[in-house]
Design a protein around this motif. Sequence first.
Motif, short mmCIF file in Angstrom:
data_model
loop_
_atom_site.label_atom_id
_atom_site.label_comp_id
_atom_site.label_asym_id
_atom_site.label_seq_id
_atom_site.Cartn_x
_atom_site.Cartn_y
_atom_site.Cartn_z
N TYR A 95 0.81 -1.21 0.00
CA TYR A 95 0.00 0.00 0.00
C TYR A 95 0.85 1.27 0.00
CZ TYR A 95 -3.82 -3.18 1.10
OH TYR A 95 -4.73 -4.20 1.05
N GLY A 96 2.11 1.20 0.43
CA GLY A 96 2.97 2.37 0.42
C GLY A 96 2.72 3.29 1.60
N PHE A 97 3.40 4.45 1.57
CA PHE A 97 3.32 5.39 2.69
C PHE A 97 1.95 6.04 2.79
CE2 PHE A 97 7.86 5.54 1.41
CZ PHE A 97 8.40 5.04 2.58
N LEU A 98 1.34 6.31 1.66
CA LEU A 98 0.12 7.10 1.66
C LEU A 98 -1.10 6.31 2.12
CD1 LEU A 98 0.60 9.09 -1.67
CD2 LEU A 98 1.15 9.80 0.66
N HIS A 99 -1.08 5.00 1.95
CA HIS A 99 -2.27 4.20 2.24
C HIS A 99 -2.08 3.19 3.37
CE1 HIS A 99 -4.08 5.91 -1.35
NE2 HIS A 99 -2.98 5.60 -2.03
N SER A 100 -0.91 3.19 4.02
CA SER A 100 -0.70 2.31 5.16
C SER A 100 -1.44 2.85 6.38
CB SER A 100 0.79 2.18 5.47
OG SER A 100 1.48 1.55 4.40
N ASN A 101 -1.74 1.97 7.31
CA ASN A 101 -2.50 2.35 8.51
C ASN A 101 -1.64 3.22 9.43
OD1 ASN A 101 -4.76 0.89 7.69
ND2 ASN A 101 -4.00 -1.00 8.65
N PHE A 102 -2.15 4.40 9.76
CA PHE A 102 -1.46 5.31 10.67
C PHE A 102 -1.77 4.90 12.11
CE2 PHE A 102 -1.14 9.19 13.22
CZ PHE A 102 0.12 9.62 12.86
N ILE A 103 -0.70 4.65 12.91
CA ILE A 103 -0.88 4.18 14.29
C ILE A 103 -0.24 5.12 15.30
CG2 ILE A 103 -1.09 1.76 13.64
CD1 ILE A 103 1.82 1.37 14.37
N GLY A 104 0.22 6.28 14.88
CA GLY A 104 0.78 7.26 15.81
C GLY A 104 2.08 6.80 16.45
N LEU A 105 2.12 6.87 17.77
CA LEU A 105 3.33 6.54 18.53
C LEU A 105 3.35 5.09 19.01
CD1 LEU A 105 3.65 9.79 20.68
CD2 LEU A 105 4.83 9.25 18.55
N GLN A 106 2.52 4.24 18.45
CA GLN A 106 2.44 2.86 18.93
C GLN A 106 3.75 2.12 18.73
OE1 GLN A 106 -0.16 1.48 20.59
NE2 GLN A 106 1.23 -0.25 20.93
N ASN A 107 4.44 2.36 17.61
CA ASN A 107 5.73 1.70 17.39
C ASN A 107 6.75 2.10 18.45
OD1 ASN A 107 5.15 0.14 15.08
ND2 ASN A 107 5.37 1.93 13.75
N PHE A 108 6.75 3.37 18.84
CA PHE A 108 7.69 3.83 19.86
C PHE A 108 7.32 3.27 21.23
CE2 PHE A 108 7.98 6.94 16.49
CZ PHE A 108 9.35 7.13 16.36
N THR A 109 6.02 3.15 21.51
CA THR A 109 5.60 2.55 22.77
C THR A 109 6.05 1.10 22.88
OG1 THR A 109 3.64 3.99 22.80
CG2 THR A 109 3.61 2.07 24.22
N ASP A 110 5.88 0.35 21.79
CA ASP A 110 6.34 -1.04 21.78
C ASP A 110 7.86 -1.12 21.87
OD1 ASP A 110 3.70 -1.72 21.50
OD2 ASP A 110 3.82 -1.98 19.33
#
Length: 340
Positions: A85-100
């Motif tokens: 899907y690329g950058f424009l259509h991927s699911n936006f999850i905010g800071l969840q990656n940093f929290t994990d």
Amino acid sequence: MAVVTTGDAAVPEEAGPLAPPGAARIRRLRPSRRGPQPRLSWRIRLRRDRSLIIMVLPAMLLLLVFNYLPMFGTVSAFEYYDPIYGFLHSNFIGLQNFTDLFRDQLFWQAFQNTLVLSFVQLVLYFPIPIILAILLNTVLSSKLRSFIQAVVYLPHFFSWVLVVTIFDQMLGGAGLLNEFLRQHDMSTWNIMTSGSAFKYLVTAQAVWKEGGWGIIVFLAALAAIDPALYEAAAADGAGRWRRMWHITLPGMRGMIVLMLVLRLGNALNVGFEQMLIQRYAVGPQHAEVLDTFAYYYGIGNGNFGYGAAAGLFKGVISLVMIFAANRLAHAIGEDGLYRK
């Protein structure tokens, strides 16, 4: 116009008996050092410096393509990135990656290993090029100096695969050192698989590979020191050590501070390829750094956003460190990266 008296007649100063032909015209064309100089337009400066701009244009292009354009990909650190899907259509999850990321003990282990390796290399590796440059500068024979420079520069062009292989042939379980110990009925030690010695091993590899190449900037700093200072100090009875302490090191101080600031800004880059090759030999608990963590747990697992978050964290910490080091350089009276 000022005049001088020659006994018979008053003649202009520019046309006096001691003035060379055309002196008046030269003085009119020579820019005055008094008062502000006129500001050149950008077109004139562009025409004046066009050769220098053309020279640095390929380097600027490489920097743009490989360093600045990929920065747009950091948006994936805030997404559950899907390459389809690329950058424009991927699911936006905010800071969840940093929290994990901050809850992951493996990440903090990699961060700790990075800091330890960076500190050891800063203490043991950074002074080596300075010492080599000072020693090489004392060699009087130009042919001998050129030969030594060629020898110490050569390992820079070796790949890390070749460097690790050479060290394994020397220090590994079947290397020359252990073969010598076996022939003399002594206990052997495989340094290449020793976790406790790993930080010193990779520092020794970095010194052997890059120590000679790092002396280039320090040799340039030494070349800028006026030789008359050494002659005056020797005439006053100063020995070699006092000349080095009071002339050589102060003359190199600006360059040393600049390279130290750059080193601190690059402290979290401890060699991705070097660690990747030796990771399985000593175990991830010793060789896992931020770069290999982002590779294995980000790209390797297909969790690209998680790996991008680790890389963005490293970039932010590096930026903070380089600005802090630069402010410290200004505090001690040095220019650092730029003149304050």
